[in-house]
Design a protein around this motif. Structure first.
Motif, short mmCIF file in Angstrom:
data_model
loop_
_atom_site.label_atom_id
_atom_site.label_comp_id
_atom_site.label_asym_id
_atom_site.label_seq_id
_atom_site.Cartn_x
_atom_site.Cartn_y
_atom_site.Cartn_z
N THR A 109 -2.07 6.02 9.94
CA THR A 109 -1.61 7.35 10.36
C THR A 109 -2.63 8.45 10.09
OG1 THR A 109 -0.40 7.61 8.26
CG2 THR A 109 0.84 6.80 10.17
N THR A 110 -3.76 8.12 9.53
CA THR A 110 -4.86 9.08 9.36
C THR A 110 -6.04 8.64 10.22
OG1 THR A 110 -4.23 9.72 7.12
CG2 THR A 110 -6.51 10.10 7.76
N ILE A 132 3.59 3.47 14.73
CA ILE A 132 2.64 2.36 14.79
C ILE A 132 3.25 1.15 14.10
CG2 ILE A 132 0.33 1.57 14.14
CD1 ILE A 132 -0.53 4.49 14.06
N PRO A 133 3.32 0.00 14.78
CA PRO A 133 3.89 -1.21 14.15
C PRO A 133 3.06 -1.63 12.94
CG PRO A 133 3.67 -1.48 16.54
CD PRO A 133 2.93 -0.24 16.19
N ARG A 134 3.74 -2.13 11.93
CA ARG A 134 3.05 -2.66 10.76
C ARG A 134 2.56 -4.08 11.03
NH1 ARG A 134 5.92 -1.23 5.07
NH2 ARG A 134 3.95 -2.15 4.41
N ALA A 148 5.52 8.51 12.91
CA ALA A 148 4.64 9.59 13.36
C ALA A 148 4.65 10.75 12.39
CB ALA A 148 5.09 10.06 14.75
N GLY A 149 3.49 11.39 12.23
CA GLY A 149 3.39 12.59 11.44
C GLY A 149 3.64 12.40 9.96
N THR A 150 3.48 11.18 9.46
CA THR A 150 3.81 10.88 8.06
C THR A 150 2.60 10.26 7.37
OG1 THR A 150 6.09 10.43 8.74
CG2 THR A 150 5.44 9.71 6.55
N SER A 155 -2.91 5.91 3.84
CA SER A 155 -3.38 6.99 4.71
C SER A 155 -3.61 8.26 3.90
CB SER A 155 -2.41 7.23 5.86
OG SER A 155 -1.09 7.42 5.41
N SER A 156 -2.84 8.47 2.83
CA SER A 156 -3.10 9.59 1.92
C SER A 156 -4.45 9.39 1.23
CB SER A 156 -1.99 9.70 0.87
OG SER A 156 -0.75 9.97 1.45
N ARG A 157 -4.70 8.18 0.80
CA ARG A 157 -5.98 7.86 0.15
C ARG A 157 -7.14 8.07 1.12
NH1 ARG A 157 -7.67 1.73 -1.45
NH2 ARG A 157 -9.58 2.17 -2.60
N LYS A 158 -6.95 7.63 2.35
CA LYS A 158 -7.99 7.80 3.37
C LYS A 158 -8.24 9.28 3.65
CE LYS A 158 -8.82 6.35 8.19
NZ LYS A 158 -8.22 5.56 9.30
N THR A 159 -7.17 10.07 3.68
CA THR A 159 -7.30 11.51 3.91
C THR A 159 -8.13 12.16 2.81
OG1 THR A 159 -5.18 11.60 5.09
CG2 THR A 159 -6.00 13.66 4.15
#
Length: 363
Positions: A109-110, A132-134, A148-150, A155-159
């Protein structure tokens, strides 16, 4: 090296890897004595309207990027769209982009792009706006898809990693349709709070201009970790018609205003009439009426939840967010690209101590 996030870019061969490295230098190399990568030549008009850019994706019926902001096609700004298409529409069309950490597992999500905007090398950070399917097996106490939008833990780590990588090197542009952080037991068990806090720390420590643009919705923990008070060299802008609040209308109705929803449900004539009928019914009719009353309460409560949610969002508009200082400026969708270029110029001007007519802000 891709799934664990250590690989920066994907390359099919050694010669291709050399090309990726040289392309990365085009975006990131800072010559000795200079403060940022050099601006490149671009023939892409600064005032290009991104709304005409084509949008084609299986999860969306939008045909152009402009449909995302259309009052007819997407009045509540809740329909799914592809954030990569929006990011590509905004940046310079005559420069190739590089996607960084594209294969990082569970960080879907990022989206992080190395790109040029008005010729300026920038890092563009987007929050995916479609489910997005896991992949693979996943525990029962977590989400069955990346919503979406979460932001989820990885994805927090990637951000946070993307923000830190751009710090002291080039401007950061965030295109956000962000409803907050996932709070499932799985996400909390996998360090969601820690990685979310890392985003806030990265924003505080960021050295350079930041432009945070709300393209659709802006809710939840995003108000904390992307707050303009965390960094003085940050502009927060929103496309008109967007929604911004600490909590979205639906969760606000279900959690914050649950008592009001219950009161409205209990006082609805459709419920009270059936309750009166049940009170007067004989024993043979009561079982059927109780079942009907339960169904009636459920349907009426759902309706009242929607009413309260809409009333909440009617109050917590993007204009209110601007009045209270959460958003600096509201812009028309047609002005998205020129405004972002101007914001990057203003930020670089402040960083170098240079101001000019071209970098002065116009609201």
């Amino acid at each position: 090296m891709g799934p664990n996030g250590q690989a920066q870019y994907w390359a099919p061969s050694l010669p291709a890897a050399c090309e990726v490295l040289l392309a990365h230098y085009d975006h990131a190399y800072v010559a000795p004595g200079e403060s940022s990568p050099r601006r490149a030549e671009t023939t892409d008009p600064h005032d290009r309207d991104v709304r005409a850019y084509p949008h084609q994706h299986p999860v969306s019926d939008f045909t152009t990027v402009g449909d995302i902001w259309s009052a007819q096609a997407n009045p509540e700004r809740k329909k799914a769209f592809d954030i990569r298409t929006v990011m590509r529409a905004v940046v310079d069309q005559d420069h190739e982009v590089l996607e960084r950490w594209a294969g990082m597992a569970d960080a879907d999500t990022t989206v992080v792009l190395d790109a040029h905007l008005g010729g300026y090398p920038v890092t563009v950070l987007g929050i995916e706006s479609r489910p997005i399917p896991r992949r693979g097996a996943f525990p029962a106490d977590g989400p069955d898809q990346w919503t979406a939008g979460t932001l989820f833990p990885q994805s927090s780590r990637k951000t946070a990693r993307a923000i830190n990588a751009a710090s002291g090197n080039r401007p950061l542009v965030v295109l956000a349709n962000l409803s907050g952080f996932d709070g499932s037991p799985e996400s909390l068990r996998k360090s969601q709070l820690e990685y979310g806090a890392e985003i806030g720390r990265a924003m505080v420590n960021f050295d350079g201009p930041i432009v945070f643009c709300v393209v659709s919705r802006y809710h939840g923990g995003a108000f904390v970790v992307f707050s303009g008070v965390l960094n003085d060299n940050m502009e927060v802008v929103a496309v008109e018609g967007s929604y911004a609040s600490v909590i979205g209308g639906a969760p606000a109705a279900a959690v914050v205003f649950a008592r009001d929803v219950t009161r409205r449900t209990a006082g609805d004539p459709r419920v009270t009439a059936l309750e009166a009928e049940l009170a007067q019914a004989d024993e043979g009719q009561q079982a059927a009426l109780r079942a009907e009353l339960a169904d009636r309460r459920t349907s009426v409560r759902s309706e009242k939840l929607g009413e309260v949610a809409q009333e909440f969002e009617d109050v917590h508009t993007i204009e209110r967010a601007r009045r209270v200082g959460s958003v600096d400026t509201i812009i028309a969708a047609r002005d998205l690209r020129p405004y972002l270029i101007g914001a990057v110029e203003r930020g670089l001007g402040r960083a170098s101590g240079v101001t000019s007519e071209s970098t002065e802000r116009t609201d």
